[in-house]
Design an enzyme around this catalytic site. Structure first.
Site, PDB file in Angstrom:
ATOM      1  N   CYS A  84       1.123  -1.314   0.006  1.00 53.25           N
ATOM      2  CA  CYS A  84       0.522   0.136  -0.021  1.00 53.25           C
ATOM      3  C   CYS A  84       1.157   1.535   0.518  1.00 53.25           C
ATOM      4  CB  CYS A  84      -0.810  -0.007   1.185  1.00 53.25           C
ATOM      5  SG  CYS A  84      -1.797  -1.237   1.237  1.00 53.25           S
ATOM      6  N   HIS A 135      -2.555   8.228   5.573  1.00 51.48           N
ATOM      7  CA  HIS A 135      -2.901   7.184   4.832  1.00 51.48           C
ATOM      8  C   HIS A 135      -4.789   6.275   4.803  1.00 51.48           C
ATOM      9  CE1 HIS A 135      -2.097   2.951   3.254  1.00 51.48           C
ATOM     10  NE2 HIS A 135      -1.914   2.842   4.259  1.00 51.48           N
ATOM     11  N   GLU A 182      -1.883   5.300  13.243  1.00 49.46           N
ATOM     12  CA  GLU A 182      -1.125   6.452  12.150  1.00 49.46           C
ATOM     13  C   GLU A 182      -1.067   7.696  13.672  1.00 49.46           C
ATOM     14  OE1 GLU A 182      -2.587   7.673   8.658  1.00 49.46           O
ATOM     15  OE2 GLU A 182      -1.436   8.509   8.292  1.00 49.46           O
ATOM     16  N   LYS A 196      -9.425   8.401   1.044  1.00 54.21           N
ATOM     17  CA  LYS A 196      -9.997   7.036   1.359  1.00 54.21           C
ATOM     18  C   LYS A 196     -11.366   7.071   2.051  1.00 54.21           C
ATOM     19  CE  LYS A 196      -6.286   4.225   1.560  1.00 54.21           C
ATOM     20  NZ  LYS A 196      -4.420   5.097   1.971  1.00 54.21           N
ATOM     21  N   HIS A 255      -9.819   2.770  -0.205  1.00 48.77           N
ATOM     22  CA  HIS A 255      -8.045   2.622  -0.815  1.00 48.77           C
ATOM     23  C   HIS A 255      -7.975   1.728  -2.208  1.00 48.77           C
ATOM     24  CE1 HIS A 255      -3.920   1.273   0.425  1.00 48.77           C
ATOM     25  NE2 HIS A 255      -4.436   0.497   1.728  1.00 48.77           N
ATOM     26  N   PHE A 258       0.763  -4.111   4.080  1.00 47.24           N
ATOM     27  CA  PHE A 258       1.240  -5.048   4.650  1.00 47.24           C
ATOM     28  C   PHE A 258       3.182  -5.361   4.243  1.00 47.24           C
ATOM     29  CE2 PHE A 258      -2.951  -6.787   4.519  1.00 47.24           C
ATOM     30  CZ  PHE A 258      -3.541  -5.827   5.355  1.00 47.24           C
TER      31      PHE A 258
END
Lengths: 426, 401
Positions: free
Chosen positions: A176, A316, A327, A348, A353, A412
């Site tokens: 990501c 994010h 975050e 997002k 996403h 990830f």
């Protein structure tokens, strides 16, 4: 430090072109109008059957290529659109760009319809359904399009041919954070003096039922299917996962010196990039947030700025319970008390996403934030998470003069990459 | 001739059909008579299979081993070998500041689940999409996705070996391995990095991996023969191999300061991509050779893919543009390791230079004897479908390896 070199004596990197496609539409104008209006692009999936799936919503892009053409075709079509929009804005050649290409693209594999077609062809071999039949069909038939769609270098090769980039294009994945990494690689190439201009693009058209099942099995996706546009609710108490989506974002970057020399309009400055890998777990981040913290600090250091210089953060903000908490915690550690007054919002909440493309499209939106003086909102913010004390620009856009944006990407596999984008120096 | 920011090779991790570690691989190559192959398991295709590996030697936790599919295990294992070889393994500070570029493809699919779905559909499932969903939601292992995801080889290396300075995964077959080395070297040379772990891994012992080649009719179906001799063989000319190759690249002064052994120094690396017609390919190869100085090297180590057209073009380039320079088609011995092909050729070049030993002729019909042990080696990779890369590896002055 001169006009053309930064605090470390490196070439200043100018952004001279940007392009986007998302579920909100194609092109910067359409996307920005919708994004700042708080419009969601998340909808019920119609591309394939969703029976048995726990998540039946996504931010698919259904207007770029025929649904039967598959993920690789869509990822290419979106990347091509975004790249052409970016190059057009830069005023450089769309067929002889003349610099390297950095492409963040999703991993590819044969799709189900292709496997099924091969298995049917292979039935003449007399065997049972399965890989022996697929191999038989591959061996005895002609499948050039299937072959190319299963090669990881295909999208970059086609793009290179289309726009005339130079050298061996790099196709990359940092999950990501990929889109941000593509930009980072471009910045580094200009700083090394290897190129005067680069094009960096992130694209992801990989919403398939198998992809949804995979993320569902990791409990990563929202299952709030009832009202699709309300499912993605970053920083909310009742957030339950991200909504998978598709997009592409592209930037043309040049050394400020070369952009100035050719009289190009400088849209903004890509001041810094920072990254740090996490060694804790495949899907969870280190509980103390140290890798994300290190990535943010590395980006600020690379840009030669301090926390007080950041006017807005493009989060994010995936809407997973884990990410948003981490975050927020990491940013509070880096920015301290000041974090309460720095606006931060998550694109997002509206576009979902977009995985491999997220870092790139969010960099484009960060740039537009600076250029238009408008902070896009975090929509669906009705039940704030009391543990997250952030100014998330809830629900409606806000006018603000922003000189510098921090854009975060965490993925990830412990991938953390942050970008610092600033207004053109006066 | 040396500069503090030269790129040197200080660690090599090898796991191929020929064995595990630099010594076993070099010994097998030095005394090469025949490759280790398996022509039964995936007949009519031959593969160079992985040897028996005690994974716990480099991946201590069983839990970590279980979280990976074979290619990730191969890669994580060979990355561990490289770190150990460089004297960096377990050194927290050096690993935390170490950059990493991994060349990776995709992971392996679950053959049983795929077969179940194909059977359901062949049996006449009324709605194909629904049948796929039903099987996937009930049969797919929850952790399989992570074991398939391209960037999770790097992720596993971070988790197992604590390499966390940076983590980038490049994709795109042989080209990914070329870009990985090119980029890591350029970063070191320019001062963006001091030491980097670079490499790739490939597991060919999976029908889906063979399928992606065979859709382009690239796999050889005849009895095994050296990589240069496959033009007339049934099928294509590629014979694949399983393996992992990782290198530790380092700034010379960084390596000297920590007292690391230096295998060799890595000179110019160059790469390109374009239309694969014979003439266009030749023009690019000639330009890259001029850029890297490939024509001034003592011998060329080629990561030759074996693919028919591309290998024919390579032979013409070698005989016409590099006339008189001996060549070794390494793929004869190891099979095509895809993303790890270019790193393999760089690694073996470094080994030949540091041992001062010549690599014997692997195919007497195309390759010629080398007179003396080399002091510089040209590395060449022409991707089976696209991409070309070259590098020059030189004997390290005062090498201690």
């Amino acid at each position: 430090m001169t006009r053309f070199t930064d605090h470390a004596g490196r070439p200043v990197i100018a952004i001279t072109g940007a392009g986007v496609v998302s579920s909100l539409g194609s092109g910067k104008d359409e996307n920005w109008a919708q994004l700042t209006a708080g419009q969601s692009g998340i909808h019920r999936i119609t591309r394939f059957a969703t029976d048995h799936l726990r998540t039946t919503i996504a931010g698919t892009v259904d207007f770029m290529s025929p649904p039967e053409a598959g993920s690789v075709a869509l990822s290419y079509a979106m990347a091509e659109f975004a790249v052409l929009e970016a190059i057009a804005e830069s005023g450089l050649s769309q067929s002889d760009f003349g610099g390297p290409l950095f492409l963040a693209a999703p991993p590819v594999e044969l799709e189900w319809w292709q496997r099924i077609a091969l298995d049917a062809d292979g039935a003449t071999s007399g065997g049972e359904p399965g890989y022996q039949r697929l191999l038989h069909a591959a061996r005895t038939g002609s499948h050039p399009a299937f072959f190319q769609s299963a090669q990881f270098g295909t999208i970059a090769s086609r793009l290179q041919q289309r726009i005339g980039t130079r050298g061996l294009p790099i196709t990359l994945s940092t999950a990501c954070a990929s889109g941000a990494t593509a930009i980072q690689l471009g910045v580094e190439a200009i700083r090394r003096g290897e190129a005067e201009r680069v094009v960096s693009v992130g694209t992801d058209g990989s919403v398939t039922s198998e992809a949804l099942v995979r993320f569902s099995l990791l409990s990563a996706l929202s299952t709030q299917n009832e009202i699709p546009e309300k499912a993605s609710k970053p920083f909310s108490k009742d957030r339950d996962g991200f909504v998978m989506a598709e997009s592409a974002g592209a930037l043309v970057m040049e050394s400020l010196e070369s952009a100035t020399a050719r009289g190009a309009t400088v849209l903004g400055i890509l001041e810094g990039c920072g990254e740090c890998a996490d060694d804790f777990h495949r899907t969870r981040s280190k509980p103390d947030g140290s890798p994300a913290i290190a990535a943010v600090r590395a980006a600020l250091d690379d840009a030669g700025v301090s926390t007080g210089d950041v006017g807005y953060i493009n989060a994010h903000g995936t809407s997973t319970p884990e990410n948003d908490k981490m975050e927020s915690m990491s940013l509070s550690t880096v920015f301290g008390e000041a974090m309460r007054s720095i606006p931060i919002s998550s694109n997002k909440s509206m576009i979902g996403h977009t995985l491999t493309a997220a870092g790139a499209i969010e960099a484009v939106f960060s740039l537009l934030t600076i250029r238009t003086g408008t902070l896009p909102p975090t929509i669906n913010h009705v039940n704030p998470d009391p543990a997250i004390e952030l100014d998330v620009v809830p629900n409606t856009k806000r006018a603000a003069t922003v000189g510098r944006v921090l854009s975060n990407s965490f993925g990830f596999g412990g991938q953390n990459t942050c970008l610092v984008i600033a207004a053109e120096p006066a | 001739m040396t500069a503090p920011n030269d790129v040197v090779i200080t660690g090599i991790g090898l796991l191929t059909s020929l064995g595990e570690g630099v010594e076993a691989n070099w010994a097998a190559l030095r005394d090469f008579t025949a490759p280790v192959i398996d022509s039964e398991r995936f007949a009519p295709y031959t593969v160079h299979p992985l040897p028996e590996v005690d994974w716990s030697q480099q991946i201590a936790k069983r839990g970590d081993q279980r979280q990976m599919e074979a290619w990730q295990r191969i890669g994580t294992y060979s990355a561990g070998l490289a770190l150990e070889d460089a004297g960096i393994k377990g050194n927290e500070a050096l690993c935390a500041s170490m950059d990493m570029i991994v060349a990776a493809g995709g992971g392996e699919r679950d053959v049983d689940v795929d077969t179940m779905i194909l059977k359901r559909i062949a049996d006449g499932a009324s709605d194909i999409g629904v049948a796929i969903n039903e099987v996937l939601t009930t049969e797919l292992r929850p952790t399989l996705f992570l074991a398939q995801l391209s960037n999770l080889l790097a992720g596993n290396i971070s988790i197992v070996h604590k390499v966390t300075g940076s983590s980038r995964t490049f994709m795109g077959e042989e080209g990914a391995g070329i870009s990985a080395i090119l980029t890591a070297a350029a970063r070191i040379r320019s001062g963006q990095s001091t030491h980097a772990l670079v490499g790739g891994a490939y597991n060919t012992e999976h029908p889906d991996m063979l399928l992606s080649y065979e859709l382009g009719h690239h796999l050889m179906r005849d009895a095994w023969r050296p990589v240069w001799q496959r033009g007339q063989a049934a099928g294509g000319g590629i014979v694949t191999g399983s393996g992992g190759v990782f290198l530790v690249l380092e700034r010379r002064d960084h390596a000297i300061e920590r007292g690391a052994k230096i295998y060799a120094s890595l000179g110019t690396v160059a790469a390109d991509l374009g239309p694969t017609g014979a003439q266009e390919t030749r023009e690019r190869l000639d330009r890259l050779a001029a850029e890297t100085g490939l024509g001034e090297t003592d011998i060329v180590f080629s990561a030759v893919s074996g693919a028919d057209g591309r290998t024919a073009d390579e032979k013409v380039f070698l005989t016409e543009s590099l006339a008189g320079i001996p060549v070794r088609g390494l793929t004869t011995a190891t099979g095509n390791l895809s993303e790890a092909q270019f790193p393999l050729a760089v690694a073996l070049a470094a080994l030949s230079l540091s041992t001062g030993e010549k690599l014997p002729v692997l195919d007497p019909d195309f390759e010629t004897e080398a007179d003396t042990a080399p002091s510089s080696i040209g590395v060449l990779a022409i991707g089976f479908n696209a991409a070309e890369g070259m590098a020059v590896v030189r004997k390290a002055e005062g090498a201690t390896a």
